[in-house]
Design a protein around this motif. Structure first.
Motif, PDB file in Angstrom:
ATOM      1  N   THR A 140      13.656   7.804   7.473  1.00 22.77           N
ATOM      2  CA  THR A 140      13.309   7.824   6.047  1.00 22.77           C
ATOM      3  C   THR A 140      13.985   9.016   5.386  1.00 22.77           C
ATOM      4  OG1 THR A 140      11.292   9.069   6.530  1.00 22.77           O
ATOM      5  CG2 THR A 140      11.093   6.676   6.400  1.00 22.77           C
ATOM      6  N   LYS A 144      16.227  10.432   1.451  1.00 20.14           N
ATOM      7  CA  LYS A 144      16.943  10.040   0.252  1.00 20.14           C
ATOM      8  C   LYS A 144      18.233   9.288   0.580  1.00 20.14           C
ATOM      9  CE  LYS A 144      15.201  13.893  -2.549  1.00 20.14           C
ATOM     10  NZ  LYS A 144      15.577  15.061  -3.392  1.00 20.14           N
ATOM     11  N   ALA A 145      18.840   9.593   1.719  1.00 16.00           N
ATOM     12  CA  ALA A 145      20.115   8.945   2.079  1.00 16.00           C
ATOM     13  C   ALA A 145      20.126   8.590   3.564  1.00 16.00           C
ATOM     14  CB  ALA A 145      21.287   9.860   1.723  1.00 16.00           C
ATOM     15  N   PRO A 146      19.316   7.613   3.979  1.00 14.30           N
ATOM     16  CA  PRO A 146      19.330   7.231   5.399  1.00 14.30           C
ATOM     17  C   PRO A 146      20.655   6.621   5.839  1.00 14.30           C
ATOM     18  CG  PRO A 146      17.995   5.710   4.093  1.00 14.30           C
ATOM     19  CD  PRO A 146      18.353   6.836   3.193  1.00 14.30           C
ATOM     20  N   GLU A 147      21.427   6.053   4.868  1.00 15.04           N
ATOM     21  CA  GLU A 147      22.733   5.500   5.228  1.00 15.04           C
ATOM     22  C   GLU A 147      23.668   6.608   5.714  1.00 15.04           C
ATOM     23  OE1 GLU A 147      21.328   5.120   2.304  1.00 15.04           O
ATOM     24  OE2 GLU A 147      20.908   2.968   1.999  1.00 15.04           O
ATOM     25  N   ARG A 159      16.707  -2.869   7.573  1.00 17.40           N
ATOM     26  CA  ARG A 159      16.077  -2.126   6.473  1.00 17.40           C
ATOM     27  C   ARG A 159      14.611  -2.541   6.354  1.00 17.40           C
ATOM     28  NH1 ARG A 159      17.857   0.517   1.827  1.00 17.40           N
ATOM     29  NH2 ARG A 159      20.039  -0.009   2.331  1.00 17.40           N
ATOM     30  N   ASP A 192      13.195   0.646   0.674  1.00 16.70           N
ATOM     31  CA  ASP A 192      14.309   1.133  -0.133  1.00 16.70           C
ATOM     32  C   ASP A 192      15.025   2.295   0.534  1.00 16.70           C
ATOM     33  OD1 ASP A 192      13.735  -0.769  -1.994  1.00 16.70           O
ATOM     34  OD2 ASP A 192      12.471   0.548  -3.225  1.00 16.70           O
ATOM     35  N   ASN A 193      14.276   3.187   1.145  1.00 17.17           N
ATOM     36  CA  ASN A 193      14.882   4.364   1.782  1.00 17.17           C
ATOM     37  C   ASN A 193      14.391   4.514   3.218  1.00 17.17           C
ATOM     38  OD1 ASN A 193      16.359   5.324  -0.538  1.00 17.17           O
ATOM     39  ND2 ASN A 193      14.385   5.927  -1.413  1.00 17.17           N
ATOM     40  N   CYS A 213      16.992  13.904   6.084  1.00 18.69           N
ATOM     41  CA  CYS A 213      16.197  12.729   6.484  1.00 18.69           C
ATOM     42  C   CYS A 213      15.188  13.126   7.558  1.00 18.69           C
ATOM     43  CB  CYS A 213      17.109  11.616   7.011  1.00 18.69           C
ATOM     44  SG  CYS A 213      18.236  10.952   5.769  1.00 18.69           S
TER      45      CYS A 213
END
Length: 414
Positions: free
Chosen positions: A18, A20-23, A41, A44-45, A68
């Protein structure tokens, strides 16, 4: 398959990432050679993924740099299983005893299968095998296939060849019987129509044909009769001034035969199929979880995966393995494997043309199941028979034309 096996021996965990930017977390882990799989997924995050146990520490630095967080949801693999077994030594000893008992019992013959017998009964072959020393409960090391094959041949004169094969706890006896010419059936019989059709060809081998090419027949109608009419002498021409004509002389009386022949006809089959324009339901995602337990009477000991099922919707496949009965001893021990297959909801909408095509395929599949093996398909037609074009269901009618032998024997008493 090899990768999953290696991961099981090394150990792997399922984590949820989890932030803001898990990608960015996933990309950085991949760039550093950390292999992640089953990535999905969950929000959303948030991402749901699997990673090997040895990569957990390097992921901490990646999590700090990307802002993260991750949490471990489940642990899988041999290292975790060993830890559980150390805590429950009685269970480990019981499992070892179970495997030892299973190995010991697998050294005996528990199932005997007979193949190839037609005139001989299975009981006769098993009785001859028992006289040769082959029966349930016999140790496999005492079985000598060549000697048993020779003894079975001595005890069954109708058998020309036999083979004895051992496969695990099952022994298969294959036999080949002598070919004895069958006597010709001389009982009076007709050839009757098994179904309605239009006669295409008639080949009479024995009997009196009652139909010809182009005739339409109904089920049960006599096609080739087993009753041969009497042969009468042709009457001679007599003038008006002579005596009345006498009844014709019977040269050969009527007699009855076993009718034989081939009657081919055009036969039509029809069936209906339907499909929905908007179709919804559940389909498999490919993800699964397995739970293995040892069941003894009413008690159950979970050996693998004691956690809750992580799927909201799923199918269950159950496999139960039980120890074979040994003489009069039936051990109430079962190895139960339950596989949970994840399902996901779907709602598909297709065009009327594609829906009509799907309904036509369903109709053809249904009508093809009605055809006999010797039927030759001459043509097929599809027709949309939907009552209302505004409804969600499309119905299609399929018609098949075949050429097939419609004759069947029917005995009768003169």
């Amino acid at each position: 398959m090899f990768f999953k096996l290696v991961s099981y021996f090394i150990g792997y965990v399922t984590i949820i990432v989890t932030g803001k930017a898990p990608e960015k977390f996933i990309n950085m882990a991949a760039s550093r050679g950390i292999y992640l799989w089953d990535i999905s997924r969950t929000g959303d995050n948030a991402f749901f993924l699997k990673v090997r146990l040895q990569a957990i520490k390097p992921l901490r630095h990646i999590a700090r740099r990307t802002g993260c967080r991750y949490s471990i949801k489940s642990r899988r693999g041999l290292p975790f299983s060993i830890v559980k077994v150390r805590r429950r030594k009685a269970l480990a000893l019981g499992f070892i005893f179970f495997l030892g008992t299973l190995y010991f019992l697998s050294s005996f013959v528990w199932f005997i299968e007979v193949k190839g017998n037609e005139r001989l009964t299975t009981a006769e072959v098993l009785y001859a095998a028992a006289d040769s020393g082959l029966s349930r409960g016999v140790p496999k090391w005492k079985i000598k296939p060549e000697q048993m094959e020779a003894r079975i041949l001595e005890r069954l004169p109708l058998v020309t060849w036999t083979g004895v094969y051992i496969n695990g706890t099952r022994v298969t006896i294959e036999v080949a019987e002598r070919v004895v010419p069958e006597e010709e059936d001389r009982r009076p019989s007709h050839i009757v129509a098994s179904k309605a059709g239009l006669i295409k060809e008639v080949l009479v081998l024995n009997g009196n044909p009652l139909i010809k090419e182009g005739d339409t027949v109904a089920p049960g109608q006599v096609l080739i009769s087993g009753e041969i009419p009497p042969l009468l002498e042709e009457p001679a021409n007599q003038g008006e001034d002579k005596k009345p004509m006498e009844p014709p002389k019977v040269l050969r009386p009527a007699y009855y035969v076993h009718a034989r022949g081939i009657v081919r006809a055009r036969v039509w089959y029809e069936a209906y199929g339907e499909a929905r324009i908007i179709e919804s339901g559940y389909r498999l995602t490919g993800r699964s979880e397995k739970r293995v337990s040892l069941k003894y009477n009413s008690k159950e000991i979970i050996l693998l995966n004691n956690e809750d099922i992580p799927f909201e919707h799923y199918e269950i496949e159950t496999s139960v393995k039980k120890l074979p009965q040994w003489r009069n001893l039936d051990l109430p021990v079962e190895l139960v494997t339950v596989k949970y297959l994840e399902l996901v909801g779907y709602c598909d909408e297709r065009s009327r043309e594609d829906t009509c095509k799907a309904a036509g395929e369903a109709a053809l599949d249904t009508v093809m199941k009605q055809l006999p093996r010797d039927a030759i398909v001459q043509g097929k037609w599809l027709k949309d028979v939907s009552a209302n074009y505004d409804e969600n269901v499309v119905r299609v009618k399929a018609v098949l034309e075949t050429i097939e032998d419609i004759g069947k024997e029917k005995l009768f008493k003169p």
